[in-house]
Scaffold this active site. Sequence first.
Site, PDB file in Angstrom:
ATOM      1  N   ARG A  73      -0.218  14.627   4.942  1.00 30.92           N
ATOM      2  CA  ARG A  73       0.356  13.319   4.552  1.00 30.92           C
ATOM      3  C   ARG A  73       0.168  12.266   5.647  1.00 30.92           C
ATOM      4  O   ARG A  73       0.303  11.078   5.400  1.00 30.92           O
ATOM      5  CB  ARG A  73       1.860  13.464   4.235  1.00 30.92           C
ATOM      6  N   ASN A  74      -0.110  12.712   6.867  1.00 31.39           N
ATOM      7  CA  ASN A  74      -0.263  11.772   7.980  1.00 31.39           C
ATOM      8  C   ASN A  74      -1.719  11.515   8.367  1.00 31.39           C
ATOM      9  O   ASN A  74      -1.996  10.987   9.449  1.00 31.39           O
ATOM     10  CB  ASN A  74       0.548  12.241   9.188  1.00 31.39           C
TER      11      ASN A  74
ATOM     12  N   PHE B 218       9.590   2.401   8.810  1.00 36.69           N
ATOM     13  CA  PHE B 218      10.205   1.139   9.234  1.00 36.69           C
ATOM     14  C   PHE B 218      10.257   0.081   8.142  1.00 36.69           C
ATOM     15  O   PHE B 218      11.084  -0.812   8.178  1.00 36.69           O
ATOM     16  CB  PHE B 218       9.409   0.544  10.403  1.00 36.69           C
ATOM     17  N   GLY B 219       9.324   0.156   7.222  1.00 39.46           N
ATOM     18  CA  GLY B 219       9.237  -0.870   6.192  1.00 39.46           C
ATOM     19  C   GLY B 219       7.961  -0.673   5.409  1.00 39.46           C
ATOM     20  O   GLY B 219       7.291   0.367   5.544  1.00 39.46           O
TER      21      GLY B 219
ATOM     22  N   ASP C 207       3.325  15.653  14.612  1.00 35.87           N
ATOM     23  CA  ASP C 207       3.586  15.524  13.170  1.00 35.87           C
ATOM     24  C   ASP C 207       2.274  15.597  12.384  1.00 35.87           C
ATOM     25  O   ASP C 207       2.043  14.822  11.462  1.00 35.87           O
ATOM     26  CB  ASP C 207       4.315  14.194  12.914  1.00 35.87           C
TER      27      ASP C 207
ATOM     28  N   VAL D 124       4.038  -1.109   4.087  1.00 41.95           N
ATOM     29  CA  VAL D 124       2.701  -1.328   4.631  1.00 41.95           C
ATOM     30  C   VAL D 124       1.960  -2.141   3.569  1.00 41.95           C
ATOM     31  O   VAL D 124       1.915  -1.733   2.400  1.00 41.95           O
ATOM     32  CB  VAL D 124       1.991   0.015   4.918  1.00 41.95           C
TER      33      VAL D 124
ATOM     34  N   GLY E 172       6.644   3.057   4.755  1.00 44.11           N
ATOM     35  CA  GLY E 172       6.750   3.937   5.913  1.00 44.11           C
ATOM     36  C   GLY E 172       8.179   3.978   6.415  1.00 44.11           C
ATOM     37  O   GLY E 172       9.097   3.506   5.742  1.00 44.11           O
TER      38      GLY E 172
ATOM     39  N   LYS F  68       1.346  -3.083   8.935  1.00 42.95           N
ATOM     40  CA  LYS F  68       2.636  -2.391   8.990  1.00 42.95           C
ATOM     41  C   LYS F  68       3.708  -3.403   9.319  1.00 42.95           C
ATOM     42  O   LYS F  68       3.545  -4.198  10.255  1.00 42.95           O
ATOM     43  CB  LYS F  68       2.617  -1.334  10.093  1.00 42.95           C
TER      44      LYS F  68
ATOM     45  N   LEU G 210       0.837  -1.208   0.000  1.00 46.28           N
ATOM     46  CA  LEU G 210       0.000   0.000   0.000  1.00 46.28           C
ATOM     47  C   LEU G 210       0.872   1.258   0.000  1.00 46.28           C
ATOM     48  O   LEU G 210       0.491   2.296  -0.517  1.00 46.28           O
ATOM     49  CB  LEU G 210      -0.877   0.028   1.247  1.00 46.28           C
ATOM     50  N   GLY G 211       2.005   1.157   0.649  1.00 47.42           N
ATOM     51  CA  GLY G 211       2.876   2.318   0.743  1.00 47.42           C
ATOM     52  C   GLY G 211       4.114   1.919   1.510  1.00 47.42           C
ATOM     53  O   GLY G 211       4.217   0.782   1.980  1.00 47.42           O
TER      54      GLY G 211
ATOM     55  N   ASP H 276       0.103   7.684  11.693  1.00 49.86           N
ATOM     56  CA  ASP H 276       1.513   8.007  11.825  1.00 49.86           C
ATOM     57  C   ASP H 276       1.861   8.646  13.165  1.00 49.86           C
ATOM     58  O   ASP H 276       1.963   9.875  13.284  1.00 49.86           O
ATOM     59  CB  ASP H 276       1.961   8.908  10.663  1.00 49.86           C
TER      60      ASP H 276
HETATM   61  P1  ADP Z   1       5.370   5.529   8.772  1.00 41.70           P
HETATM   62  O1  ADP Z   1       4.644   6.042   9.954  1.00 41.70           O
HETATM   63  O2  ADP Z   1       6.243   4.377   9.149  1.00 41.70           O
HETATM   64  O3  ADP Z   1       6.068   6.567   7.953  1.00 41.70           O
HETATM   65  P2  ADP Z   1       2.894   5.447   7.458  1.00 41.70           P
HETATM   66  O4  ADP Z   1       1.958   5.174   8.566  1.00 41.70           O
HETATM   67  O5  ADP Z   1       3.026   6.855   6.983  1.00 41.70           O
HETATM   68  O6  ADP Z   1       4.299   4.875   7.804  1.00 41.70           O
HETATM   69  O7  ADP Z   1       2.496   4.569   6.219  1.00 41.70           O
HETATM   70  C1  ADP Z   1       3.110   4.703   4.963  1.00 41.70           C
HETATM   71  C2  ADP Z   1       2.068   4.586   3.852  1.00 41.70           C
HETATM   72  O8  ADP Z   1       1.367   3.343   3.947  1.00 41.70           O
HETATM   73  C3  ADP Z   1       0.970   5.643   3.933  1.00 41.70           C
HETATM   74  O9  ADP Z   1       1.323   6.816   3.263  1.00 41.70           O
HETATM   75  C4  ADP Z   1      -0.196   4.952   3.248  1.00 41.70           C
HETATM   76  O10 ADP Z   1      -0.073   5.025   1.857  1.00 41.70           O
HETATM   77  C5  ADP Z   1      -0.006   3.500   3.658  1.00 41.70           C
HETATM   78  N1  ADP Z   1      -0.813   3.196   4.871  1.00 41.70           N
HETATM   79  C6  ADP Z   1      -0.410   3.250   6.158  1.00 41.70           C
HETATM   80  N2  ADP Z   1      -1.397   2.888   6.993  1.00 41.70           N
HETATM   81  C7  ADP Z   1      -2.469   2.599   6.217  1.00 41.70           C
HETATM   82  C8  ADP Z   1      -3.823   2.193   6.495  1.00 41.70           C
HETATM   83  N3  ADP Z   1      -4.253   2.008   7.749  1.00 41.70           N
HETATM   84  N4  ADP Z   1      -4.657   2.007   5.455  1.00 41.70           N
HETATM   85  C9  ADP Z   1      -4.213   2.214   4.181  1.00 41.70           C
HETATM   86  N5  ADP Z   1      -2.969   2.605   3.856  1.00 41.70           N
HETATM   87  C10 ADP Z   1      -2.099   2.799   4.857  1.00 41.70           C
END
Ligand code: ADP
Length: 303
Positions: free
Chosen positions: A159-160, A25-26, A155, A28, A23, A59, A20-21, A173
């Site tokens: 984007r969060n 740490f790794g 934060d 998602v 983050g 995650k 999905l994306g 986030d």
């Molecule tokens: P980190 O906190 O480690 O930077 P994120 O929480 O920002 O990671 O997640 C990174 C990406 O993963 C987000 O931008 C989004 O695209 C996707 N993502 C994270 N959590 C979800 C969720 N609950 N549902 C759908 N997509 C998610």
Amino acid sequence: MSAAEVTQSLRDGLVLGETLGSGAFGVVLRGRLPRALVPTDAQYLLHDPMQPVLEVAVKTIQANASEQSHNEFIEEARMVSQFNHPNVVRAIATLLEAEPHLCVLELLPYGDLRDVLKKSKKSNILWTESEFAYTLAQVASGLNYLESIRFVHRDIAARNCLVGHGLSVKISDFGLSRLLAQDTDYYRMEHKGRLPVKWMAPECLNYRTFTHQSDVWSFGVLAWETFSYGASPYGSMAGREILAVVEAGSRLERPENCPLNLFAMVQACWEMNPQARPRFAALSSYFTNLSVNQPVRDIGALL
Ligand code: ADP
């Protein structure tokens, strides 16, 4: 079943899917959890009684991550599992007893708010005033909840926040979030890490003190991003320059889609004196009143 058995059956039953994306740490991943394994307190997420699986977001943390990263991942996962509010992303399960460490979250299928805004502009899907207000009402309400349990997010930015069906918006986030100690109303940062300077209140940049009222400043920047369809605040200006112009009294300009009365509320979030900024409770009622009983489209589904 013992707690260990429950965790094991969750691990066995969880089916991981596409990315999905990514983050801090790794990656998602999208995941599917069989109905029978959905914990009781998350069963409300199964809307249709016949739905055989719950779609989730998982995650993960890279296998070769440092011990410090593993500890931070665990800390963040434990923190998110304590939260219980419709505008804060819900943790369905945390699988931390063995590796790989996993954090199973409710899925918000349309991705982050900044992306949804940018795509809306690109597709010429212009938001109505009530859609802007509904979005901001939800973020303010989630932050009002976090304030009530003494969490400073640190934060807050478009984007969060993540977007789901029916333009539902949830805060996500929690990498920088902190629980305030009982006897203080601020958190002082000890180490200089990478910081979201464009979203930070002057007192955070000057004194490294973070409070609910510095989250209010960031909420104002998020509101600016929302009305600007995900534009970058202060354009290409450098961090040091931003603090100087803010201290000299300059502020982000009113986006053309932001009505004057709403912008007055947004600007109030950027008062130099943190106590002069509106509280999240007031922001939440203000934006809720502007959006209540107004139609909103399922914008993510239109993109
Ligand atoms: P980190 O906190 O480690 O930077 P994120 O929480 O920002 O990671 O997640 C990174 C990406 O993963 C987000 O931008 C989004 O695209 C996707 N993502 C994270 N959590 C979800 C969720 N609950 N549902 C759908 N997509 C998610």
